[in-house]
Write a protein that holds these residues in place. Structure first.
Motif, PDB file in Angstrom:
ATOM      1  N   ASP A  93       2.151  25.969 -15.296  1.00 33.95           N
ATOM      2  CA  ASP A  93       3.016  26.095 -14.532  1.00 33.95           C
ATOM      3  C   ASP A  93       2.707  26.426 -13.177  1.00 33.95           C
ATOM      4  O   ASP A  93       3.084  26.210 -12.159  1.00 33.95           O
ATOM      5  N   GLU A  94       1.556  27.322 -13.138  1.00 32.81           N
ATOM      6  CA  GLU A  94       1.283  28.061 -11.725  1.00 32.81           C
ATOM      7  C   GLU A  94       0.650  26.950 -11.005  1.00 32.81           C
ATOM      8  O   GLU A  94       0.999  26.868  -9.890  1.00 32.81           O
ATOM      9  N   GLU A  95      -0.325  25.927 -11.741  1.00 34.55           N
ATOM     10  CA  GLU A  95      -0.711  24.808 -10.743  1.00 34.55           C
ATOM     11  C   GLU A  95      -0.002  24.258 -10.240  1.00 34.55           C
ATOM     12  O   GLU A  95       0.206  23.695  -9.070  1.00 34.55           O
ATOM     13  N   ARG A  96       1.020  23.757 -11.001  1.00 37.53           N
ATOM     14  CA  ARG A  96       2.159  22.814 -10.570  1.00 37.53           C
ATOM     15  C   ARG A  96       3.169  23.562  -9.567  1.00 37.53           C
ATOM     16  O   ARG A  96       3.403  22.635  -8.655  1.00 37.53           O
ATOM     17  N   HIS A  97       3.283  24.829  -9.702  1.00 31.86           N
ATOM     18  CA  HIS A  97       4.158  25.438  -8.644  1.00 31.86           C
ATOM     19  C   HIS A  97       3.550  25.304  -7.248  1.00 31.86           C
ATOM     20  O   HIS A  97       4.276  24.978  -6.163  1.00 31.86           O
ATOM     21  N   ARG A  98       2.088  25.674  -7.338  1.00 32.54           N
ATOM     22  CA  ARG A  98       1.577  25.683  -6.168  1.00 32.54           C
ATOM     23  C   ARG A  98       1.558  24.194  -5.232  1.00 32.54           C
ATOM     24  O   ARG A  98       1.869  24.178  -4.203  1.00 32.54           O
ATOM     25  N   GLU A  99       1.268  23.132  -6.201  1.00 30.98           N
ATOM     26  CA  GLU A  99       1.392  21.826  -5.441  1.00 30.98           C
ATOM     27  C   GLU A  99       2.647  21.524  -5.087  1.00 30.98           C
ATOM     28  O   GLU A  99       3.166  20.863  -4.287  1.00 30.98           O
ATOM     29  N   ARG A 100       3.720  22.132  -5.955  1.00 30.97           N
ATOM     30  CA  ARG A 100       5.257  21.637  -5.566  1.00 30.97           C
ATOM     31  C   ARG A 100       5.482  22.156  -4.392  1.00 30.97           C
ATOM     32  O   ARG A 100       6.255  21.466  -3.494  1.00 30.97           O
ATOM     33  N   GLU A 101       5.072  23.272  -3.801  1.00 29.82           N
ATOM     34  CA  GLU A 101       5.486  24.034  -2.652  1.00 29.82           C
ATOM     35  C   GLU A 101       4.788  23.185  -1.400  1.00 29.82           C
ATOM     36  O   GLU A 101       5.327  22.867  -0.496  1.00 29.82           O
ATOM     37  N   ILE A 138       0.872  -1.020   0.019  1.00 26.78           N
ATOM     38  CA  ILE A 138       0.008  -0.022  -0.036  1.00 26.78           C
ATOM     39  C   ILE A 138       1.000   1.229  -0.092  1.00 26.78           C
ATOM     40  O   ILE A 138       1.590   1.369   0.900  1.00 26.78           O
ATOM     41  N   VAL A 139       0.798   2.030  -1.192  1.00 21.53           N
ATOM     42  CA  VAL A 139       1.851   3.121  -1.241  1.00 21.53           C
ATOM     43  C   VAL A 139       1.184   4.235  -1.309  1.00 21.53           C
ATOM     44  O   VAL A 139       0.370   4.812  -2.266  1.00 21.53           O
ATOM     45  N   PRO A 140       1.378   5.247  -0.411  1.00 21.45           N
ATOM     46  CA  PRO A 140       1.198   6.446  -0.361  1.00 21.45           C
ATOM     47  C   PRO A 140       1.874   7.328  -1.545  1.00 21.45           C
ATOM     48  O   PRO A 140       3.077   7.249  -1.249  1.00 21.45           O
ATOM     49  N   VAL A 141       1.154   8.227  -2.520  1.00 22.01           N
ATOM     50  CA  VAL A 141       2.018   8.841  -3.301  1.00 22.01           C
ATOM     51  C   VAL A 141       1.608  10.559  -3.288  1.00 22.01           C
ATOM     52  O   VAL A 141       0.587  10.923  -3.270  1.00 22.01           O
ATOM     53  N   MET A 142       2.673  11.141  -3.112  1.00 25.03           N
ATOM     54  CA  MET A 142       2.535  12.825  -3.139  1.00 25.03           C
ATOM     55  C   MET A 142       2.527  13.045  -5.022  1.00 25.03           C
ATOM     56  O   MET A 142       3.265  12.855  -5.556  1.00 25.03           O
ATOM     57  N   THR A 143       1.694  13.895  -5.046  1.00 31.63           N
ATOM     58  CA  THR A 143       1.357  14.351  -6.696  1.00 31.63           C
ATOM     59  C   THR A 143       1.556  15.836  -6.767  1.00 31.63           C
ATOM     60  O   THR A 143       1.083  16.357  -5.925  1.00 31.63           O
ATOM     61  N   ILE A 144       2.119  16.123  -8.060  1.00 31.16           N
ATOM     62  CA  ILE A 144       2.097  17.581  -8.445  1.00 31.16           C
ATOM     63  C   ILE A 144       1.402  17.525  -9.780  1.00 31.16           C
ATOM     64  O   ILE A 144       2.066  16.845 -10.691  1.00 31.16           O
ATOM     65  N   VAL A 145       0.256  17.874  -9.987  1.00 28.94           N
ATOM     66  CA  VAL A 145      -0.527  17.854 -11.222  1.00 28.94           C
ATOM     67  C   VAL A 145      -1.118  19.216 -11.717  1.00 28.94           C
ATOM     68  O   VAL A 145      -1.629  19.810 -10.720  1.00 28.94           O
ATOM     69  N   GLY A 146      -1.124  19.454 -12.733  1.00 27.78           N
ATOM     70  CA  GLY A 146      -1.523  20.588 -13.380  1.00 27.78           C
ATOM     71  C   GLY A 146      -1.398  20.743 -14.815  1.00 27.78           C
ATOM     72  O   GLY A 146      -0.299  20.227 -15.400  1.00 27.78           O
ATOM     73  N   ASP A 147      -2.155  21.632 -15.359  1.00 26.09           N
ATOM     74  CA  ASP A 147      -1.575  21.706 -16.965  1.00 26.09           C
ATOM     75  C   ASP A 147      -1.022  23.148 -17.149  1.00 26.09           C
ATOM     76  O   ASP A 147      -0.757  23.526 -18.230  1.00 26.09           O
TER      77      ASP A 147
END
Length: 337
Positions: free
Chosen positions: A226-234, A215-224
């Motif tokens: 750069d702004e979406e992905r930057h927010r999740e990346r932080e 059972i593997v928890p995964v952290m995702t950074i997803v978006g179409d």
């Protein structure tokens, strides 16, 4: 591959709606961590709100509860879900167990092994009326019909354990039904430690490794954008710095080529510098330990990383933005086909 959503327990009044929505958008199940609220009560509410949804504790703290109490709670939840409940257990850390819960913690690995066997002995007792477990830490041999939950029309609940180091992974392969991999469990760590140690433990007890869920928890950074992905990346950067501050997990960073990460995070932690802690997690860390993608590419990216090893993937941050939850559900449905 099953796909679950990870959540910390919310007020019970809102848990039912979360469960219904999780089921409606297409996830396999809902996994409750345990922090300030209990996982078991949340699972009970979810079981009634969303019949058919798979539920699990991921993970409930073992030692503050007797094995019998834990077994009875899991038994009722297994009945309420029609056989779709998984009992996930973990040790927590010494400070929490001793100073917050007021429970014993010595020899946590062997204690958890004995705990799992005691819980399974209680399951057998509910069916047979005979309780007979004599282990290193727990001795249980008394039950009467009045104090037994009695048989249920479902198989015994699966019992999973949180494991990080090789001994715990091997133990899980010997006595548990599944392993909750740590959120820092990147594919290299899973290949080096999780899969071979589970297999070793399973062999020791005459079981097939295929019978133990990973059972593997995964952290995702997803978006179409750069702004979406930057927010999740932080957000992911902050989460990784929190987990990465624990000395017992330092070897995971080191083996992945990021030597000294834990020491640097702890230095900033001791100074009370939360932003400084997060700053120790570079974009290279994130590329290795998280999954970054556009929405259309996320299912393929997760399959490429975990398709050969994970039985269940647990989306760690799917609930961070309620407006994106349905899109995560679409990804879950693609992975589960």
């Amino acid at each position: 591959m099953h796909v679950d959503v990870m959540t910390t327990p919310q007020p019970l009044q809102s848990t039912g709606e979360l469960a219904r929505r999780t089921q409606e958008v297409g996830f396999s199940g809902l996994l409750f961590t345990e922090t300030g609220r209990t996982a078991y009560l949340s699972a009970a509410v979810a079981a009634h709100a969303a019949p058919g949804l798979e539920l699990s504790t991921g993970v409930a703290v073992a030692f503050p509860r007797s094995p019998f109490v834990t077994a009875a709670s899991a038994w009722e939840l297994q009945e309420a879900t029609g056989g779709k409940f998984r009992l996930g257990l973990g040790t927590q850390v010494r400070t929490h167990v001793v100073r917050r819960y007021g429970a014993d913690f010595e020899h946590p690995g062997p204690r958890l092994r004995d705990y799992v066997l005691a819980v399974k002995a209680c399951f057998a007792a509910f069916r047979t009326g005979k309780l007979d477990h004599h282990g290193q830490f727990y001795n249980l041999d008394f039950i009467t019909p009045q104090w037994s939950a009695g048989p249920i029309d479902a198989p015994d609940p699966k019992v999973d354990v949180a494991a990080v180091n090789p001994w715990m992974l091997r133990m899980a392969g010997e006595v548990a039904d599944g392993v909750h991999v740590h959120p820092l469990g990147e594919p290299g760590y899973i290949a080096r430690h999780v899969i071979p140690k589970i297999a070793e433990g399973a062999q020791n007890s005459g079981r097939s490794p295929d019978d133990i869920a990973v059972i593997v928890p995964v952290m995702t950074i997803v978006g179409d954008t750069d702004e979406e992905r930057h927010r999740e990346r932080e957000l992911v950067r902050a989460s990784m710095s929190f987990y990465g501050s624990t000395p017992n997990y330092s070897f995971i960073w080191d083996e992945a080529g990021f030597e000294g990460t834990t020491a640097r995070i702890r230095e900033r932690q001791k100074a009370g510098d939360v932003k400084g802690m997060a700053a120790q997690i570079t974009d290279e860390h994130i590329a290795a330990f998280a999954t970054e993608s556009t929405w259309d590419g996320l299912a393929d990216a997760l399959t490429a990383k975990y398709g050969g090893t994970a039985t269940r993937v647990v989306l760690y941050n799917a609930l961070a933005d309620p407006e994106r939850f349905e899109r995560y559900g679409d990804v879950a449905q693609r992975l589960q086909r």
